[in-house]
Design a protein around this motif. Structure first.
Motif, PDB file in Angstrom:
ATOM      1  N   ARG A   1       1.155  -1.111  -0.078  1.00  0.00           N
ATOM      2  CA  ARG A   1      -0.023  -0.077   0.013  1.00  0.00           C
ATOM      3  C   ARG A   1       0.806   1.098  -0.062  1.00  0.00           C
TER       4      ARG A   1
ATOM      5  N   THR B   1       1.377   4.849   1.151  1.00  0.00           N
ATOM      6  CA  THR B   1       0.853   5.519   2.368  1.00  0.00           C
ATOM      7  C   THR B   1       1.432   6.962   2.363  1.00  0.00           C
TER       8      THR B   1
ATOM      9  N   LYS C   1      -6.448   1.438  -6.173  1.00  0.00           N
ATOM     10  CA  LYS C   1      -6.947   1.144  -5.030  1.00  0.00           C
ATOM     11  C   LYS C   1      -5.935   1.261  -3.813  1.00  0.00           C
TER      12      LYS C   1
ATOM     13  N   ILE D   1      -3.356   3.148  -3.769  1.00  0.00           N
ATOM     14  CA  ILE D   1      -2.416   4.357  -3.625  1.00  0.00           C
ATOM     15  C   ILE D   1      -3.193   5.231  -2.869  1.00  0.00           C
ATOM     16  N   ASN D   2      -2.854   5.920  -1.982  1.00  0.00           N
ATOM     17  CA  ASN D   2      -3.536   6.926  -0.856  1.00  0.00           C
ATOM     18  C   ASN D   2      -3.990   8.143  -1.737  1.00  0.00           C
TER      19      ASN D   2
ATOM     20  N   GLY E   1      -5.217  11.026  -0.758  1.00  0.00           N
ATOM     21  CA  GLY E   1      -4.648  12.224  -0.135  1.00  0.00           C
ATOM     22  C   GLY E   1      -3.374  12.431  -0.490  1.00  0.00           C
ATOM     23  N   VAL E   2      -2.500  11.261  -0.719  1.00  0.00           N
ATOM     24  CA  VAL E   2      -0.920  11.630  -1.012  1.00  0.00           C
ATOM     25  C   VAL E   2      -0.895  11.915  -2.411  1.00  0.00           C
TER      26      VAL E   2
END
Length: 368
Positions: free
Chosen positions: A105, A107, A151, A153-154, A156-157
């Motif tokens: 993931r 993050t 999905k 990959i954050n 928000g980032v």
């Protein structure tokens, strides 16, 4: 004639079957019977033995067999900045329904600020003989996206994917230069996505999750170009493509025709390790796109079974390939590693070594 710069006429992809002492030590570590330092001592000893075996049969590009890894890809990528390993279905199920219960993931911002595999490489570098070349293998940059997609990959980032692709390319560029500074002159990017993109089922999977399979090859090639920007002239870079390799199973099928022209011409690599051990890989016709100055390493010897190939059959297939590209631009290897994960493929160690010996013998007879 034989080559002095990688890839070599007789070469190998990277991973080798884990030895019994190493497997036993890992099992003992998992039970808490030994500590990490004790495991490292076993790894060091087993890798020294492994180096000696590769050199004894005549290989020039020498790897550590990926003996310090559990997986060919996760172990590298999870140590990049901004990456977290999780227990989850990766979505990459092998034929027969076999899956790997691990995923990554994103993050935080993806970056490179040092890596434990630099030390893995320097150990290899310090233990190969003069005249041998220490070869390092890492997963290609596209693997951070291909495995999990948007999905993982954050949002928000990375609200926009372009920034993610740019950061991955930049992180890899730092990694490439860090390995070079550590003395690496033969670096391989294992990038299965380009071969997977030749499979209609895989293209449909990408489409269903929101990616455009027609655009992904160029996006991934762009990351490779960024990773290799300002590449030192004496650093040989190869790319390995396969269709999945876990306990002798596979994921994808299809010839290289859909990606060949871009693969060979859009990326600044010196050679390509390509899977051609069975009909799933299609014919040699895509080799017509290979430009002068680049090499293709024909993966004609399978790492998935212990059946030893016929030398005459290998020579016949090399001859077939040379109808589409000059013989001088070809080399020979297994189609993949023998142990992309620590479980390894379903063949015996002596069969693995016999296959590698066969590759060396055949290459000498074909190229002199």
């Amino acid at each position: 004639m034989m080559t002095t710069r990688p890839p070599f006429r007789a070469d190998m992809v990277g991973s080798l079957l884990r030895s019994k002492p190493l497997s036993d030590a890992r099992a003992r570590l998992a039970k808490g019977e030994i500590d990490a330092a004790a495991l490292k001592a076993v790894e060091d000893a087993e890798i020294r033995t492994l180096i000696g075996k590769q050199e004894a049969i005549g290989l020039k590009g020498i790897t550590d067999g990926e003996f310090r890894r559990a997986y060919w890809h996760f172990d590298f990528m999870e140590k990049l900045d901004g990456i977290e390993a999780i227990t989850a279905d990766s979505g990459m199920n092998f034929k027969g329904g076999v899956g790997i219960a691990k995923s990554l993931r994103i993050t935080g911002k993806v970056g490179f600020s040092g890596h434990p595999m630099l030390e893995h490489f320097t150990f290899l570098r310090d233990n190969v003989s003069p005249g041998s070349t220490a070869k390092m293998t890492i997963p290609g940059p596209s693997m951070l996206h291909y495995r999990g997609g948007r999905k993982m990959i954050n949002m928000g980032v990375y609200p926009e994917m372009e920034a993610f692709y740019a950061d991955v390319g930049s992180a890899y560029n730092k990694a490439v230069h860090a390995f070079y500074d550590a003395g690496c002159r033969y670096l391989q990017l294992d990038d299965i996505s380009f071969a997977y993109l030749c499979d209609p089922e895989q293209r449909e999977m990408l489409r269903a999750r929101g990616d455009d399979p027609a655009r992904q090859p160029e996006i991934y090639a762009g990351m490779v170009r960024e990773a290799l920007k300002d590449k030192p002239a004496d650093l040989a870079i190869t790319m390995h493509l396969c269709r999945g390799n876990f306990r002798s199973t596979f994921i994808a099928s299809g010839g290289y025709e859909p990606v060949a022209e871009g693969l060979f011409n859009a990326m600044p690599v010196d050679g390509y390790f390509m899977e051609w051990d069975n009909d799933r890989s299609g014919g040699f016709e895509p080799l017509r796109f290979l430009p002068k100055g680049k090499h293709v390493v024909l993966g004609l010897v399978t790492s998935k079974t212990g059946t030893i190939e016929s030398k005459d059959d290998l020579k016949r297939r090399i001859d077939e390939a040379s109808k589409f590209v000059a013989l001088d631009q070809l080399c020979l290897s297994p189609q993949c590693g023998f142990a992309s994960t620590e479980e390894g493929n379903t063949l015996a160690e002596d069969e693995q070594w016999r296959k590698l010996e066969l590759i060396v013998e055949t290459a000498r007879e074909v190229w002199g």
